[in-house]
Design a protein around this motif. Structure first.
Motif, short mmCIF file in Angstrom:
data_model
loop_
_atom_site.label_atom_id
_atom_site.label_comp_id
_atom_site.label_asym_id
_atom_site.label_seq_id
_atom_site.Cartn_x
_atom_site.Cartn_y
_atom_site.Cartn_z
N SER A 187 1.07 -1.46 0.00
CA SER A 187 -0.33 0.03 0.08
C SER A 187 0.74 1.19 0.00
O SER A 187 2.34 0.73 0.70
N ASP A 190 1.90 7.56 3.20
CA ASP A 190 0.57 8.24 3.18
C ASP A 190 1.70 9.50 2.24
O ASP A 190 2.45 9.93 2.61
N TYR A 192 1.76 10.16 -1.10
CA TYR A 192 1.79 9.61 -2.27
C TYR A 192 0.18 8.20 -2.33
O TYR A 192 -1.01 8.12 -1.84
N LYS A 193 0.13 7.90 -4.25
CA LYS A 193 -1.50 6.67 -4.70
C LYS A 193 -0.38 6.02 -5.09
O LYS A 193 0.43 6.59 -6.36
N ASN A 194 -1.01 4.59 -5.11
CA ASN A 194 0.03 3.66 -6.13
C ASN A 194 -1.00 4.12 -7.76
O ASN A 194 -2.19 4.43 -7.63
N GLU A 195 0.20 3.95 -8.91
CA GLU A 195 -0.53 3.71 -10.28
C GLU A 195 -0.03 2.66 -10.62
O GLU A 195 1.60 2.64 -10.23
N GLN A 207 5.04 4.64 -7.19
CA GLN A 207 3.80 6.10 -6.15
C GLN A 207 3.67 7.11 -6.86
O GLN A 207 4.38 7.53 -8.22
N ASN A 210 -0.23 12.22 -3.98
CA ASN A 210 -1.16 12.17 -4.08
C ASN A 210 -1.96 13.59 -3.78
O ASN A 210 -2.16 14.47 -2.91
#
Length: 572
Positions: A187, A190, A192-195, A207, A210
Motif C-alpha cells: 500500500s 501517506d 502518495y497513491k499507487n499507480e 507511487q 496524492n
C-alpha cells in the motif's frame, strides 16, 4: 462405521486464507453452502443451534492455515469440551482447508478431536473410518485401531504445506525482486497513491503524489529546512488541515468493519518519523532492499537536497558517481550525546581550514583531572585543536573591528523586498490552505450548532458541545498560525530598522553566545561565505557589502593555526 446413520450431530468449519481469496476465489459462503448440503444429505444436525443460527452455526474465518495456534479451531474445540458427548463429527471440505501446517500439526489436531470422541470428515471422501482389528474378539486397544487412509491423509497434509511454500516463494520472491528494482509492492506511503504502469509489457506499481495529501509532506520538509523548530512545523502543518489517514478497524474474523482509526492531528514524534523516511525523496530503504537505499522508479515528493537539509545532518543521502546511494547516519563514537547548540562553544559554525566543515567543541581531561576546553577538528586530516580562550579571543578581536557601510542600506532594502516578493507566493499558498481549513472547520461547527439547537437529547447535546469546543480550539490555533506566517511590507521596514541597528552595533549581537543557532544566522549576514578560523585571525574573510574591516585591525600571529612538525612555531 456407517456414516449415513442419522440423528448424529456435527460441527462444521470452513476456512480461506484471506479476504481477497474469499472474494476472488472459493468464498466462505460457497464452502458453507456445500458443507450444509453435505450434512443435510446424511441427516446430521449442525450444532450449536441458537436463535441467531436456527439451522446450526458454521464456523468460518479468513485465517492462514499455516498457523499452528489457530483461534478458529480452538473455539470449536472449546465448544466440544463444554458439551461432552454432543458432537460426533467435525466436518470440513478438504485437508488443505483444515490445515496447511504439515503432518505434525494435522496429527495433533486429529488426536485432540479423538480425545472427545469426535471423528473428522472431509467432503471429498479422503478420510476413511478407522477399523478395530480386534473387533471380532471383543477387545480394543490404541494399537489395534487401524486407519486405512492414514498414509493418504499424511501425504495430503504434507502436500498442502509444500503448496504454501511454493506459492509464497513465487509471490514473495517476485515482490522482493520488484522492490529491489525500485517498484512499489504494498500500500502507498501517506502523501502518495499507487499507480499501475506497463514496463516491457508487464504491469508494475509506482507511487505518484496524492493531490489531497502531498502538500502536507512538502510543507513539512520545507519548513524544517528553513530552520523552524519541530513544534513550529507541526503547528503550521496542522493549521493547513493535516489529519492522519482514516483507516478501517476490522473484527477478529476480518469480515466486518467495527470502527475507524486515524483522523488525528500531526504530533512531533510522527513528524520526525516522516522527516527521516527517505521514501519522500524518492529513495527506498526497507527490509526487502536489505535496508540499503536504492533509487525508486518514481520521483519523490521533495528533492534529495531538501530532504538532507530538513534532516539537518542527522541523516544524509549521498549519491555516488555510479548512481548508487548511501544513507549516512550521524552517531557518536563515544556513545555520549552531543549538545548541538552548546552555548559553551558558540562559534563552532566557523570552518576548519583543512576540510571546510564546522569545528567541534569539547573539553579533554588532563592527567591532573583538569579539563581543557577547545575547538577542534580531525575529519580525515591531521587534527587541529585550538584552545577555547584563544579561539574566542580571535573572534572577538575581529568582530570588534567591523564597521558599517551606510551607503548600502538602500540596496539592502531592495534585496529584502525582492526576497519578500519571492516568498510572497509561497506564503499566499500556505495561507490559502489554512484559510480553507478554517472555513471547513467553521462550516462543520455551524452544522453542529444547528443540530445542538434542535436536539432534545441530553447525551447528544453534551457530545455536540464537546465537539464544538474542540472545533473552536482548532479554529483559533489555525488562525494563530496564519497570523504568524503573514509578512507585510511593514514587517520588511521593521526588519530593515533592526538590521540597521545590527550593522551599527555588530559586536553587541555577534558576540552574544546565548543562542548559538541565531548567532550562526547573524554571521551568515555579515560574511559572504562562512570564514575559516585562520581567515578570522588574519582578517581576510570575504565580508558582505554591508560591512568592512577597520583599518586599525592588526592580526595576532600567536593565534594562527599551524600543524605540528619539526619547523619552529610562529613567534609574536
Amino acid at each position: 462405521m456407517n456414516l449415513s446413520i442419522q440423528n448424529k450431530k456435527c460441527v462444521v468449519q470452513c476456512r480461506v486464507s484471506s479476504l481477497k481469496q474469499s472474494s476472488e476465489g472459493e468464498s466462505l459462503e460457497r464452502q458453507e453452502e456445500s458443507l450444509r448440503r453435505f450434512a443435510l444429505d446424511r441427516g446430521w444436525a449442525i450444532v450449536p443451534q441458537t436463535k441467531e443460527y436456527p439451522q446450526g452455526k458454521v464456523w468460518g474465518r479468513a485465517i492462514s492455515g499455516r498457523k499452528t495456534n489457530r483461534d478458529d479451531f480452538e473455539e470449536v474445540l472449546t465448544f466440544i469440551k463444554e458439551n461432552p458427548g454432543l458432537v460426533n463429527y467435525y466436518v470440513f471440505k478438504s485437508i488443505d482447508r483444515f490445515t496447511r501446517a504439515g503432518t505434525g500439526e494435522y496429527d495433533r489436531m486429529k488426536k485432540e478431536l479423538l480425545k472427545y470422541g469426535v471423528v473428522m470428515i472431509d467432503t471429498l471422501g479422503v478420510i476413511q473410518p478407522s477399523i478395530n482389528t480386534l473387533e471380532e474378539l471383543g477387545f480394543e486397544y490404541d494399537w489395534s485401531r487401524f486407519y486405512p487412509s492414514e498414509i493418504t491423509e499424511n501425504v495430503l497434509a504434507t502436500t498442502s504445506k509444500q503448496e504454501v511454500t511454493t506459492i509464497l516463494h513465487r509471490m514473495i520472491g517476485q515482490e522482493i525482486r520488484l522492490a529491489q528494482q525500485g517498484y512499489r509492492t504494498r500500500s502507498p506511503s501517506d502523501g502518495y497513491k499507487n499507480e499501475k504502469i506497463f514496463v516491457e509489457g508487464k504491469k508494475k506499481t509506482i507511487q505518484v503524489p496524492n493531490p489531497n495529501r502531498a502538500q502536507f509532506y512538502r510543507a513539512m520538509f520545507d519548513l524544517r529546512a528553513r530552520g523552524l523548530t519541530d513544534e513550529e512545523c507541526v503547528a503550521q502543518v496542522n493549521a493547513m488541515g493535516f489529519q492522519s489517514p482514516i483507516r478501517n478497524r476490522w473484527n477478529k474474523e476480518h469480515t466486518e468493519i467495527i470502527a475507524k482509526r486515524g483522523g488525528k492531528p500531526l504530533n512531533i514524534k510522527q513528524f520526525q518519523r516522516y522527516i527521516e523516511n527517505p521514501i519522500y525523496a524518492g529513495v527506498m530503504c526497507e527490509l526487502w532492499t536489505h535496508f540499503k537505499p536504492i533509487k525508486a522508479q518514481y520521483d519523490g515528493l521533495v528533492s534529495i537536497d531538501l530532504w538532507n537539509r530538513a534532516n539537518r545532518g542527522k541523516l544524509i543521502l549521498k549519491q555516488a558517481s555510479d548512481g548508487s546511494f548511501e544513507l549516512i547516519k550521524r552517531s557518536s563514537k563515544t556513545g555520549e550525546v552531543r549538545v548541538r547548540n552548546n552555548p559553551l562553544y558558540p562559534f563552532k559554525f566557523l570552518l576548519c581550514p583543512s576540510c571546510s566543515k564546522p569545528f567541534l567543541g569539547s573539553a579533554s581531561r588532563g592527567k591532573s583531572g583538569k579539563k581543557f576546553p577547545a575547538y577542534h577538528c580531525s575529519r580525515k586530516h591531521k587534527g587541529i585543536r585550538i584552545p577555547k580562550a584563544d579561539f574566542e579571543k580571535a573572534v572577538n578581536a575581529y568582530i570588534s573591528n567591523l564597521k558599517f557601510q551606510p551607503d548600502v542600506l538602500n540596496a539592502l532594502e531592495l534585496v529584502f523586498m525582492n526576497k519578500y516578493r519571492q516568498r510572497e507566493k509561497e506564503i499566499v499558498k500556505a495561507s490559502g490552505d489554512i484559510h480553507r481549513n478554517i472555513a471547513d472547520l467553521e462550516a462543520e461547527q455551524a452544522t453542529k450548532l444547528d443540530v445542538l439547537v434542535t436536539t432534545k437529547s441530553a447525551v447528544v447535546r453534551e457530545k455536540l458541545e464537546r465537539e464544538i469546543e474542540e472545533s473552536d480550539k482548532k479554529i483559533k490555533e489555525a488562525q494563530g498560525v496564519r497570523h504568524k506566517i503573514q509578512i507585510s511590507r511593514h514587517d520588511i521596514k521593521a526588519f530593515i530598522k533592526d538590521a540597521r541597528y545590527v550593522m551599527e552595533h555588530p559586536a553587541e549581537l555577534l558576540l552574544n553566545p546565548d543562542d548559538p543557532r541565531s548567532l550562526r544566522d547573524l554571521f551568515g549576514l555579515v560574511f559572504e561565505k562562512m570564514p575559516t578560523y585562520p581567515e578570522i585571525v588574519s582578517g581576510t574573510p570575504k565580508l558582505s557589502l554591508v560591512f568592512e574591516l577597520s583599518s586599525g585591525f592588526v592580526p595576532d600571529k600567536n593565534l594562527m593555526v599551524t600543524s605540528r612538525g619539526i619547523e619552529p612555531r610562529l613567534q609574536p
